[in-house]
Design a protein around this motif. Structure first.
Motif, PDB file in Angstrom:
ATOM      1  N   HIS A   1       0.832  -1.198   0.000  1.00  0.00           N
ATOM      2  CA  HIS A   1       0.000   0.000   0.000  1.00  0.00           C
ATOM      3  C   HIS A   1       0.871   1.253   0.000  1.00  0.00           C
ATOM      4  CE1 HIS A   1      -2.967  -2.993   1.189  1.00  0.00           C
ATOM      5  NE2 HIS A   1      -3.904  -2.116   0.857  1.00  0.00           N
ATOM      6  N   ILE A   2       0.532   2.182  -0.863  1.00  0.00           N
ATOM      7  CA  ILE A   2       1.267   3.441  -0.958  1.00  0.00           C
ATOM      8  C   ILE A   2       0.271   4.592  -0.969  1.00  0.00           C
ATOM      9  CG2 ILE A   2       3.378   2.619  -2.085  1.00  0.00           C
ATOM     10  CD1 ILE A   2       2.086   3.258  -4.776  1.00  0.00           C
ATOM     11  N   GLY A   3       0.678   5.705  -0.409  1.00  0.00           N
ATOM     12  CA  GLY A   3      -0.211   6.860  -0.363  1.00  0.00           C
ATOM     13  C   GLY A   3       0.527   8.102   0.088  1.00  0.00           C
ATOM     14  N   GLY A   4      -0.223   9.161   0.307  1.00  0.00           N
ATOM     15  CA  GLY A   4       0.364  10.445   0.674  1.00  0.00           C
ATOM     16  C   GLY A   4      -0.269  11.545  -0.150  1.00  0.00           C
ATOM     17  N   PRO A   5       0.213  12.764  -0.011  1.00  0.00           N
ATOM     18  CA  PRO A   5      -0.384  13.900  -0.725  1.00  0.00           C
ATOM     19  C   PRO A   5      -0.511  13.714  -2.231  1.00  0.00           C
ATOM     20  CG  PRO A   5       1.109  14.692   0.941  1.00  0.00           C
ATOM     21  CD  PRO A   5       1.283  13.209   0.908  1.00  0.00           C
ATOM     22  N   MET A   6       0.525  13.127  -2.861  1.00  0.00           N
ATOM     23  CA  MET A   6       0.470  12.982  -4.310  1.00  0.00           C
ATOM     24  C   MET A   6      -0.687  12.078  -4.737  1.00  0.00           C
ATOM     25  SD  MET A   6       3.163  11.566  -2.664  1.00  0.00           S
ATOM     26  CE  MET A   6       4.158  10.092  -2.449  1.00  0.00           C
ATOM     27  N   TYR A   7      -1.019  11.090  -3.880  1.00  0.00           N
ATOM     28  CA  TYR A   7      -2.111  10.175  -4.212  1.00  0.00           C
ATOM     29  C   TYR A   7      -3.468  10.759  -3.868  1.00  0.00           C
ATOM     30  CZ  TYR A   7       1.485   6.725  -5.134  1.00  0.00           C
ATOM     31  OH  TYR A   7       2.574   6.067  -5.662  1.00  0.00           O
ATOM     32  N   TYR A   8      -3.562  11.463  -2.717  1.00  0.00           N
ATOM     33  CA  TYR A   8      -4.889  12.029  -2.448  1.00  0.00           C
ATOM     34  C   TYR A   8      -5.178  13.262  -3.285  1.00  0.00           C
ATOM     35  CZ  TYR A   8      -2.691  14.493   1.752  1.00  0.00           C
ATOM     36  OH  TYR A   8      -1.921  15.209   2.646  1.00  0.00           O
ATOM     37  N   ILE A   9      -4.152  13.852  -3.851  1.00  0.00           N
ATOM     38  CA  ILE A   9      -4.378  14.919  -4.836  1.00  0.00           C
ATOM     39  C   ILE A   9      -4.896  14.305  -6.138  1.00  0.00           C
ATOM     40  CG2 ILE A   9      -3.223  16.601  -6.347  1.00  0.00           C
ATOM     41  CD1 ILE A   9      -1.401  17.267  -3.937  1.00  0.00           C
ATOM     42  N   LYS A  10      -4.210  13.255  -6.604  1.00  0.00           N
ATOM     43  CA  LYS A  10      -4.578  12.608  -7.874  1.00  0.00           C
ATOM     44  C   LYS A  10      -5.941  11.914  -7.782  1.00  0.00           C
ATOM     45  CE  LYS A  10      -2.905   8.580  -9.008  1.00  0.00           C
ATOM     46  NZ  LYS A  10      -2.049   7.447  -9.426  1.00  0.00           N
ATOM     47  N   ASN A  11      -6.147  11.130  -6.719  1.00  0.00           N
ATOM     48  CA  ASN A  11      -7.373  10.338  -6.607  1.00  0.00           C
ATOM     49  C   ASN A  11      -8.540  11.098  -5.989  1.00  0.00           C
ATOM     50  OD1 ASN A  11      -5.951   8.136  -7.648  1.00  0.00           O
ATOM     51  ND2 ASN A  11      -5.299   7.462  -5.620  1.00  0.00           N
ATOM     52  N   GLY A  12      -8.235  12.116  -5.198  1.00  0.00           N
ATOM     53  CA  GLY A  12      -9.297  12.864  -4.544  1.00  0.00           C
ATOM     54  C   GLY A  12      -9.747  14.089  -5.306  1.00  0.00           C
ATOM     55  N   LEU A  13      -8.796  14.760  -5.957  1.00  0.00           N
ATOM     56  CA  LEU A  13      -9.126  15.993  -6.683  1.00  0.00           C
ATOM     57  C   LEU A  13      -9.292  15.782  -8.181  1.00  0.00           C
ATOM     58  CD1 LEU A  13      -6.775  18.530  -4.848  1.00  0.00           C
ATOM     59  CD2 LEU A  13      -9.223  18.181  -4.502  1.00  0.00           C
ATOM     60  N   GLY A  14      -8.848  14.639  -8.679  1.00  0.00           N
ATOM     61  CA  GLY A  14      -9.029  14.354 -10.101  1.00  0.00           C
ATOM     62  C   GLY A  14      -7.824  14.703 -10.955  1.00  0.00           C
ATOM     63  N   SER A  15      -7.880  14.301 -12.219  1.00  0.00           N
ATOM     64  CA  SER A  15      -6.740  14.424 -13.138  1.00  0.00           C
ATOM     65  C   SER A  15      -6.295  15.865 -13.379  1.00  0.00           C
ATOM     66  CB  SER A  15      -7.075  13.757 -14.475  1.00  0.00           C
ATOM     67  OG  SER A  15      -8.250  14.332 -15.039  1.00  0.00           O
ATOM     68  N   LYS A  16      -7.228  16.802 -13.309  1.00  0.00           N
ATOM     69  CA  LYS A  16      -6.853  18.203 -13.586  1.00  0.00           C
ATOM     70  C   LYS A  16      -5.921  18.776 -12.505  1.00  0.00           C
ATOM     71  CE  LYS A  16     -10.920  20.300 -11.376  1.00  0.00           C
ATOM     72  NZ  LYS A  16     -12.085  21.197 -11.567  1.00  0.00           N
ATOM     73  N   TRP A  17      -5.882  18.109 -11.331  1.00  0.00           N
ATOM     74  CA  TRP A  17      -5.002  18.544 -10.244  1.00  0.00           C
ATOM     75  C   TRP A  17      -3.755  17.665 -10.137  1.00  0.00           C
ATOM     76  CZ3 TRP A  17      -5.738  22.970  -7.541  1.00  0.00           C
ATOM     77  CH2 TRP A  17      -7.010  23.559  -7.583  1.00  0.00           C
ATOM     78  N   ALA A  18      -3.620  16.695 -11.043  1.00  0.00           N
ATOM     79  CA  ALA A  18      -2.506  15.744 -10.935  1.00  0.00           C
ATOM     80  C   ALA A  18      -1.148  16.431 -10.929  1.00  0.00           C
ATOM     81  CB  ALA A  18      -2.573  14.734 -12.078  1.00  0.00           C
ATOM     82  N   TRP A  19      -1.042  17.549 -11.649  1.00  0.00           N
ATOM     83  CA  TRP A  19       0.242  18.284 -11.704  1.00  0.00           C
ATOM     84  C   TRP A  19       0.672  18.751 -10.315  1.00  0.00           C
ATOM     85  CZ3 TRP A  19       0.522  23.294  -9.931  1.00  0.00           C
ATOM     86  CH2 TRP A  19      -0.694  23.968  -9.717  1.00  0.00           C
ATOM     87  N   LEU A  20      -0.306  19.002  -9.441  1.00  0.00           N
ATOM     88  CA  LEU A  20       0.009  19.451  -8.088  1.00  0.00           C
ATOM     89  C   LEU A  20       0.630  18.309  -7.286  1.00  0.00           C
ATOM     90  CD1 LEU A  20      -0.439  22.186  -6.632  1.00  0.00           C
ATOM     91  CD2 LEU A  20      -2.478  21.205  -5.601  1.00  0.00           C
ATOM     92  N   GLY A  21       0.119  17.098  -7.511  1.00  0.00           N
ATOM     93  CA  GLY A  21       0.699  15.924  -6.870  1.00  0.00           C
ATOM     94  C   GLY A  21       2.109  15.656  -7.361  1.00  0.00           C
ATOM     95  N   THR A  22       2.320  15.864  -8.661  1.00  0.00           N
ATOM     96  CA  THR A  22       3.662  15.687  -9.237  1.00  0.00           C
ATOM     97  C   THR A  22       4.624  16.701  -8.641  1.00  0.00           C
ATOM     98  OG1 THR A  22       2.697  14.882 -11.314  1.00  0.00           O
ATOM     99  CG2 THR A  22       4.985  15.665 -11.389  1.00  0.00           C
ATOM    100  N   ALA A  23       4.160  17.933  -8.459  1.00  0.00           N
ATOM    101  CA  ALA A  23       4.998  18.978  -7.860  1.00  0.00           C
ATOM    102  C   ALA A  23       5.404  18.592  -6.446  1.00  0.00           C
ATOM    103  CB  ALA A  23       4.251  20.318  -7.850  1.00  0.00           C
ATOM    104  N   PHE A  24       4.444  18.073  -5.662  1.00  0.00           N
ATOM    105  CA  PHE A  24       4.758  17.641  -4.299  1.00  0.00           C
ATOM    106  C   PHE A  24       5.817  16.540  -4.321  1.00  0.00           C
ATOM    107  CE2 PHE A  24       4.424  14.647  -0.841  1.00  0.00           C
ATOM    108  CZ  PHE A  24       4.436  15.464   0.275  1.00  0.00           C
ATOM    109  N   ALA A  25       5.629  15.536  -5.185  1.00  0.00           N
ATOM    110  CA  ALA A  25       6.564  14.416  -5.255  1.00  0.00           C
ATOM    111  C   ALA A  25       7.960  14.889  -5.665  1.00  0.00           C
ATOM    112  CB  ALA A  25       6.056  13.365  -6.239  1.00  0.00           C
ATOM    113  N   LEU A  26       8.014  15.852  -6.566  1.00  0.00           N
ATOM    114  CA  LEU A  26       9.303  16.387  -7.024  1.00  0.00           C
ATOM    115  C   LEU A  26      10.029  17.092  -5.885  1.00  0.00           C
ATOM    116  CD1 LEU A  26      10.905  16.550  -9.690  1.00  0.00           C
ATOM    117  CD2 LEU A  26       9.884  18.807 -10.057  1.00  0.00           C
ATOM    118  N   PHE A  27       9.301  17.969  -5.179  1.00  0.00           N
ATOM    119  CA  PHE A  27       9.906  18.686  -4.051  1.00  0.00           C
ATOM    120  C   PHE A  27      10.303  17.715  -2.943  1.00  0.00           C
ATOM    121  CE2 PHE A  27       6.951  22.339  -5.427  1.00  0.00           C
ATOM    122  CZ  PHE A  27       7.919  22.857  -6.272  1.00  0.00           C
TER     123      PHE A  27
END
Length: 461
Positions: free
Chosen positions: A133-159
């Motif tokens: 099981h994996i999770g965290g902000p990048m996943y709840y951004i992608k799965n909770g806010l939808g694809s249009k917010w996926a870039w925000l999850g990518t930004a978090f993962a990058l930082f």
């Protein structure tokens, strides 16, 4: 290099400026009000769940890889570290005693933030190619806010990927090397090599082994440090009432220069109290929910109640003891800074106080390296997939000794900046997904009351 440092300093001043402090405190306060102060009122429930969740679920009736207890210990392994010893001291050195008051405020609202992070991490977690099981902000951004917010999850993962090598790796190994060198005369390169071997031995086993090590080391070392800190407070018991009055007064009034203390404005107390509070307990940063996403639980709210204890233990207990020891001992006017200030405070009351601080700092920093390896690894995995995990672990292990023998002024600055940049996408997601948190929490406690009522009725029958 000087130009790069100035550029990063400029960004740091912006990302840790008023907007960031307002976001951290504002989101935490919003969540606290939305949850009707539940995290504070249900502290006892959280500790009960922590105690009952210390034993792993071997029958696999609950999803996840590690026990709820070990999930919290993994989270605490990353949060209880240099921030509790050096970070608190730096906040008081720059912002005065009032900085401790603002650290408390950050923690009180941060409990709601940490609760929400863990709830969303478990709610929106995924299962990777290895079946974990994996999770965290990048996943709840992608799965909770939808694809249009996926870039925000990518930004978090990058930082998060880059921030870990600073705040969670090189800065920690450097702190251990400095503590062992100044107190025991151990060469920095020896510390670096030993740390590299120890970290490598644990990392090979992945999150399960990291959680097992954290589950044993963190409670023992935390109790040891708290006991030593309480001993300092007992020796200076008569000064505690005046110290608390000074903390509250200094939070709203400037402090004049005295002794080796240069004086501080109210803004300095607020800024460094909040910034070091976040640095210490990581509420709002988005790192801790990565560990809680692996917990063996079928209910997001139950893990949220366990997760919020991390902020309570880290700041309201451990940081408070450090800060009060520094103030009641009078060490805060000595002119010392960082870990040296905490060591000086402990040594005024205990003959071996400086050795206790050095040992605590070393163990805490070691476990922080382990905890942050989980965070950065999951960020890298989110960006590049499971195939990137092994190369990441090798790189993480090799960087440890480099931190021990390097000058890290720039790394501190860069890591501090990246921490704030991690917080921005996470805080946005927490605000947008708050209705989910409120709804799940409401349902959990309604069901809990119904179950208790049924149990009571059955007993009466």
């Amino acid at each position: 290099m000087e130009g790069i440092t100035e550029f990063v300093s400029m960004i740091n001043g912006f990302v840790w400026g008023t907007p960031m402090l307002v976001m951290i405190l504002g989101v935490g306060l919003f969540l606290s009000v939305g949850l009707k102060l539940m995290p504070i009122l249900k502290l006892g429930t959280g500790f009960k769940l922590l105690w009952s969740g210390r034993i792993p679920d071997k029958d696999k009736t609950k999803e996840g890889e590690i026990s709820p207890f070990n999930a919290l210990m993994t989270s605490l392994s990353a949060t209880i570290g240099t921030g509790n010893i050096a970070g608190v001291a730096t906040a008081i050195f720059i912002g005065g005693p009032g900085a401790l008051f603002w650290m408390w405020c950050t923690a009180l609202v941060g409990m709601a933030t940490k609760f929400a992070e863990a709830v969303l991490a478990v709610k929106y977690r995924e299962v990777d190619d290895n079946g974990d099981h994996i999770g965290g902000p990048m996943y709840y951004i992608k799965n909770g806010l939808g694809s249009k917010w996926a870039w925000l999850g990518t930004a978090f993962a990058l930082f998060g990927s880059f921030a870990g090598f600073g705040i969670g790796n090189t800065v920690q190994s450097n702190s251990v090397a400095d503590a062992l060198s100044s107190n025991f005369g151990v060469p920095s390169w020896v510390t670096g090599v030993v740390l590299m071997v120890l970290v490598g031995a644990v990392l090979v086993g992945g999150i399960k082994r990291i959680a097992d090590v954290a589950g044993k080391l963190v409670p023992l070392m935390t109790l040891f440090y708290i006991t030593a800190g309480l001993a300092v407070l007992v020796v200076n018991a008569a000064a505690i009432p005046d110290a608390i009055a000074m903390i509250v007064h200094s939070a709203f009034n400037p402090v004049a220069a005295q002794g080796g203390f240069a004086g501080a404005a109210v803004w300095a107390a607020i800024r460094f109290g909040v910034a070091r509070g976040v640095f210490s307990n990581e509420a709002g940063l988005g790192s801790a929910p990565i560990a809680h996403a692996s917990a063996q639980t079928n209910n997001p709210v139950a893990q949220g109640l366990v997760a919020m204890l991390g902020t309570f233990i880290d700041t309201l207990i451990v940081c408070s003891i450090t800060g009060l020891a520094i103030i009641v001992s009078g060490a805060w006017t000595s002119g010392e800074n960082g870990a040296a200030l905490t060591s000086f405070a402990f040594s005024t009351a205990l003959p071996v106080g400086n050795y206790i601080v050095a040992l605590a700092l070393s163990v805490f920093a070691f476990t922080t390296i382990l905890g942050w390896s989980v965070y950065s690894e999951k960020c890298v995995q989110y960006l590049f997939g499971v195939k990137a995990v092994k190369p990441f672990r090798v790189l993480w292990i090799l960087v440890v000794p480099l931190g021990a023998v390097s000058s890290l002024d720039f790394i501190w600055l860069l890591a501090d900046t990246l921490n704030a940049m991690m917080a921005i996408p996470n805080l946005i997601a927490l605000a947008l997904l708050s209705p989910v948190v409120f709804s799940l929490t409401r349902e959990y406690f309604i069901k809990k009351r119904e179950d208790e009522a049924k149990a009571k009725a059955n007993v009466e029958i």
